[in-house]
Design an enzyme around this catalytic site. Structure first.
Site, PDB file in Angstrom:
ATOM      1  N   LEU A   1       0.827  -1.202   0.000  1.00 39.41           N
ATOM      2  CA  LEU A   1       0.000   0.000   0.000  1.00 39.41           C
ATOM      3  C   LEU A   1       0.867   1.260   0.000  1.00 39.41           C
ATOM      4  O   LEU A   1       0.498   2.272  -0.609  1.00 39.41           O
ATOM      5  CB  LEU A   1      -0.944   0.011   1.206  1.00 39.41           C
ATOM      6  CG  LEU A   1      -2.208  -0.838   1.090  1.00 39.41           C
ATOM      7  CD1 LEU A   1      -3.009  -0.790   2.386  1.00 39.41           C
ATOM      8  CD2 LEU A   1      -3.077  -0.393  -0.083  1.00 39.41           C
TER       9      LEU A   1
ATOM     10  N   ARG B   1       0.417   4.047  -2.702  1.00 37.38           N
ATOM     11  CA  ARG B   1       0.166   5.461  -2.392  1.00 37.38           C
ATOM     12  C   ARG B   1       1.116   6.368  -3.163  1.00 37.38           C
ATOM     13  O   ARG B   1       0.706   7.411  -3.696  1.00 37.38           O
ATOM     14  CB  ARG B   1       0.319   5.695  -0.883  1.00 37.38           C
ATOM     15  CG  ARG B   1      -0.810   5.106  -0.067  1.00 37.38           C
ATOM     16  CD  ARG B   1      -0.472   4.930   1.403  1.00 37.38           C
ATOM     17  NE  ARG B   1      -1.595   4.286   2.086  1.00 37.38           N
ATOM     18  CZ  ARG B   1      -1.512   3.651   3.236  1.00 37.38           C
ATOM     19  NH1 ARG B   1      -0.342   3.565   3.861  1.00 37.38           N
ATOM     20  NH2 ARG B   1      -2.577   3.092   3.772  1.00 37.38           N
TER      21      ARG B   1
ATOM     22  N   PHE C   1      -9.268   5.616  -2.060  1.00 42.51           N
ATOM     23  CA  PHE C   1      -8.537   4.354  -2.046  1.00 42.51           C
ATOM     24  C   PHE C   1      -7.053   4.506  -1.741  1.00 42.51           C
ATOM     25  O   PHE C   1      -6.537   5.602  -1.667  1.00 42.51           O
ATOM     26  CB  PHE C   1      -8.806   3.474  -3.272  1.00 42.51           C
ATOM     27  CG  PHE C   1      -8.566   4.028  -4.645  1.00 42.51           C
ATOM     28  CD1 PHE C   1      -9.284   3.483  -5.702  1.00 42.51           C
ATOM     29  CD2 PHE C   1      -7.633   5.014  -4.933  1.00 42.51           C
ATOM     30  CE1 PHE C   1      -9.066   3.922  -7.002  1.00 42.51           C
ATOM     31  CE2 PHE C   1      -7.414   5.449  -6.215  1.00 42.51           C
ATOM     32  CZ  PHE C   1      -8.139   4.907  -7.260  1.00 42.51           C
ATOM     33  N   GLU C   2      -6.409   3.335  -1.496  1.00 36.24           N
ATOM     34  CA  GLU C   2      -5.047   3.254  -0.949  1.00 36.24           C
ATOM     35  C   GLU C   2      -4.989   3.830   0.464  1.00 36.24           C
ATOM     36  O   GLU C   2      -3.973   4.384   0.889  1.00 36.24           O
ATOM     37  CB  GLU C   2      -4.030   3.982  -1.855  1.00 36.24           C
ATOM     38  CG  GLU C   2      -4.106   3.629  -3.317  1.00 36.24           C
ATOM     39  CD  GLU C   2      -3.675   2.198  -3.623  1.00 36.24           C
ATOM     40  OE1 GLU C   2      -3.473   1.435  -2.676  1.00 36.24           O
ATOM     41  OE2 GLU C   2      -3.570   1.854  -4.799  1.00 36.24           O
ATOM     42  N   GLY C   3      -6.086   3.696   1.193  1.00 32.47           N
ATOM     43  CA  GLY C   3      -6.175   4.277   2.531  1.00 32.47           C
ATOM     44  C   GLY C   3      -6.720   5.684   2.420  1.00 32.47           C
ATOM     45  O   GLY C   3      -6.150   6.517   1.713  1.00 32.47           O
TER      46      GLY C   3
END
Length: 593
Positions: free
Chosen positions: A258, A262, A400-402
């Site tokens: 991740l 990011r 997304f991606e946190g």
């Protein structure tokens, strides 16, 4: 020259322009890769734009395979496994240039990034030999399966289970994964599940395995040309040889992949922002109102300037971070048994910077896209104009991606963990700053340094962060993680500091190597950004002080902040007019004229 530095050290140490990677350092080979990617998007992808937006699986797969034939899928894959094994700067360039392909860029990005990299970094030699050559040429397409209907940001709360068979030859997987990019046509899935409901682990699952099924396509606000479906696992027998990494160590894979995701997302935001600037500048020059082009109106020029500035800052941050990642991963032998452990450690070193890139990049693109729509006026709301799609597509990036909220908590949280492990002398520096609160501060002095005042403001910003961050630790102790508003403002201060420094170092490098005339525009953009970001840091600091202190201590802290933040602001109006003229003349994002 790229040097290895400690992640997060930018808040306490100074950097030299010689130590950072910038777009101006690109080699001939890297520029050729960028040109190949641009040519592919222009000639192979954009002619099929309308069909791709209607979610033509077959077309998307064919184009991904064409990208594989050109080597665009194998940049991060080592040569022994069918890839090119190039540096992260080259990989960053491809991510940036693909962005013009809209949803198609997301399909490729999910495949080459979070879909393939888990095997590159954490796969066994046998797993790499089996899967990577096909992933490198596009014969097989990958997807990443972490999110579940009941667990998004709380990844470790996953309910998908894996049970080892009695004979120890396979794991039986059961569960559902949600919002899986490429699910409609992917062949290989990186799936996270808990062995016996406890050990969070990663598995390589193939579409052809019995019990694997795909749910219906989600009807999305944007990125309509990408496939987003649930992955359903019902009694899927996955051979034990397809366990990725060690049992119970799936979090090391998930979180570090991740981090790379990011970072790559930030690189894509650079490309999207550049396209939005080009579309907006061209439209502003062509659209006339009151007898003259709207680009001649100062408020439209201001928008173009601000779009260019934030893109310049983001680009500076992205390529600086790419250089850092290259520096720490370049000596890892990806064919060795220790590759996974070493890769995880290397990637984790810059987890904080990757989160910064993700937050700043996605919010920068949203701002650029929004202003692009505004410049287009009513036409910006019409699908015939691509700025409308850029606006819609950009919104998912903050999720997304946190989510950006999660990443804002991770940024100071990661810094504090590094300090607690003794990796950074953070608290020692914070205590030193607190001791010097009442000492006389340096005032602006005449200097031949063209960015001398900006350097002083950057140094002061770091001092402010250390003061406020140190006080937060003292005030809340172990309960600091519950003070999300305070942590978020600390994150914003760190983001601005990294952005200010990256822009400043790049401007210095351009001027030092190409002369003042060439570096003038970069210096102007740096001056504007540092001035405005410093004001944001001051405001965030005051908000945190007000939350943490009262009475005499509050008065003292505010007095110190007033003393430290006293400065003469630059004329940002004139600087933005100068920057706007460059953008209008070039009709594109511009740094050097």
């Amino acid at each position: 020259m790229v040097t290895t530095v400690k992640g997060g050290s930018f808040v306490i140490d100074s950097a030299d322009w010689n130590s950072v990677s910038t777009p101006e350092d690109l080699s001939g080979e890297q520029l050729m890769i960028a040109g190949t990617t641009e040519h592919f998007i222009e000639n192979e992808v954009l002619p099929h734009d309308e069909a791709l937006e209607k979610l033509d699986y077959g077309l998307t797969v064919r184009l991904i395979r064409k990208a594989g034939e050109l080597g665009l899928l194998g940049v991060d894959i080592p040569e022994p496994y069918g890839g090119l094994g190039l540096d992260k700067v080259s990989s960053t360039l491809i991510s940036e240039k693909l962005a013009r392909g809209s949803s198609f860029a997301l399909s490729v990005g999910a495949h080459v990034g979070i879909g393939t990299l888990p095997i590159v970094f954490f796969g066994t030699p046998e797993q790499k030999k089996r899967y990577l050559p096909d992933l490198a040429d596009g014969s097989k397409i990958a997807a990443y399966c972490l999110t579940e209907p009941s667990s998004g940001s709380d990844a470790l709360g996953a309910r998908t289970t894996a049970k080892l068979s009695e004979d120890g030859t396979y794991y039986e997987l059961n569960g559902t994964k949600q919002f899986i990019t490429n699910a409609g046509f992917a062949d290989v899935f990186i799936v996270y599940a808990k062995i016996n409901g406890k050990l969070f682990s990663a598995f390589i699952v193939e579409r052809s395995m019995e019990g694997v099924s795909i749910g219906p396509e989600e009807k999305k606000m944007g990125i309509k040309g990408s496939s987003t479906c649930p992955l359903i696992l019902e009694g899927v027998r996955v051979p034990v040889s397809n366990l990725l990494g060690e049992p119970g160590k799936g979090h090391l894979i998930a979180f570090n992949i991740l981090n790379i995701g990011r970072f790559k997302l930030g690189a894509g935001c650079v490309g999207g922002a550049k396209e939005a600037i080009a579309l907006s500048a061209s439209y502003a020059n062509e659209r006339t109102q009151f007898g003259k082009p709207i680009s001649s109106f100062p408020l439209i020029g201001q928008k173009l300037a601000e779009m260019n500035i934030v893109t310049y800052v983001l680009e500076s941050m992205v390529y600086r971070t790419a250089g850092l990642i290259d520096g720490i991963l370049q000596d890892i032998d990806l064919s060795s048994e220790q590759a996974g452990v070493q890769s995880a450690k290397g990637i984790a070193e810059y987890a904080l910077e990757c989160s910064i890139i993700k937050v700043f990049g996605t919010e920068a693109l949203d701002r650029v896209a929004d202003e692009g729509v505004q410049i287009h006026g009513g036409y910006g709301f019409i699908q015939e104009y691509k700025i409308e799609r850029i606006y819609r597509d950009s919104r998912i990036n903050r999720i997304f991606e946190g989510t950006n909220e999660i990443n804002r908590l991770l940024i100071p949280g990661t810094l504090l963990k590094k300090a607690m492990k003794g990796e950074l002398p953070l608290m020692e520096r914070a205590q030193s700053v607190q001791m010097s609160m009442l000492e006389p501060t340096s005032v602006r002095s005449e200097t031949d340094d063209r960015l001398g005042e900006e350097k002083r403001l950057l140094a002061t910003a770091k001092q402010i962060f250390l003061l406020i961050g140190g006080q937060a630790v003292q005030t809340y102790g172990m309960e600091l993680e519950e003070q999300q508003e305070v942590l978020s403002r600390l994150a914003d201060m760190m983001i601005r500091i990294y952005a200010m420094e990256s822009a400043l170092l790049r401007a210095e490098k351009i001027t030092a190597r190409s002369g003042a005339a060439k570096g003038g525009l970069a210096e102007a953009m740096t001056k504007v950004y540092v001035c405005e970001a410093f004001a944001e840091i001051e405001q965030a600091a005051k908000q945190n002080v007000a939350a943490m202190a009262s009475g005499d201590l509050l008065s003292l802290q505010l007095s110190v902040l007033r003393k430290w933040t006293r400065h003469t602001p630059v004329d940002t109006i004139s600087l933005k007019r100068r920057i706007a003229e460059s953008v209008k003349t070039e009709q594109r994002y511009t740094v050097i004229r």
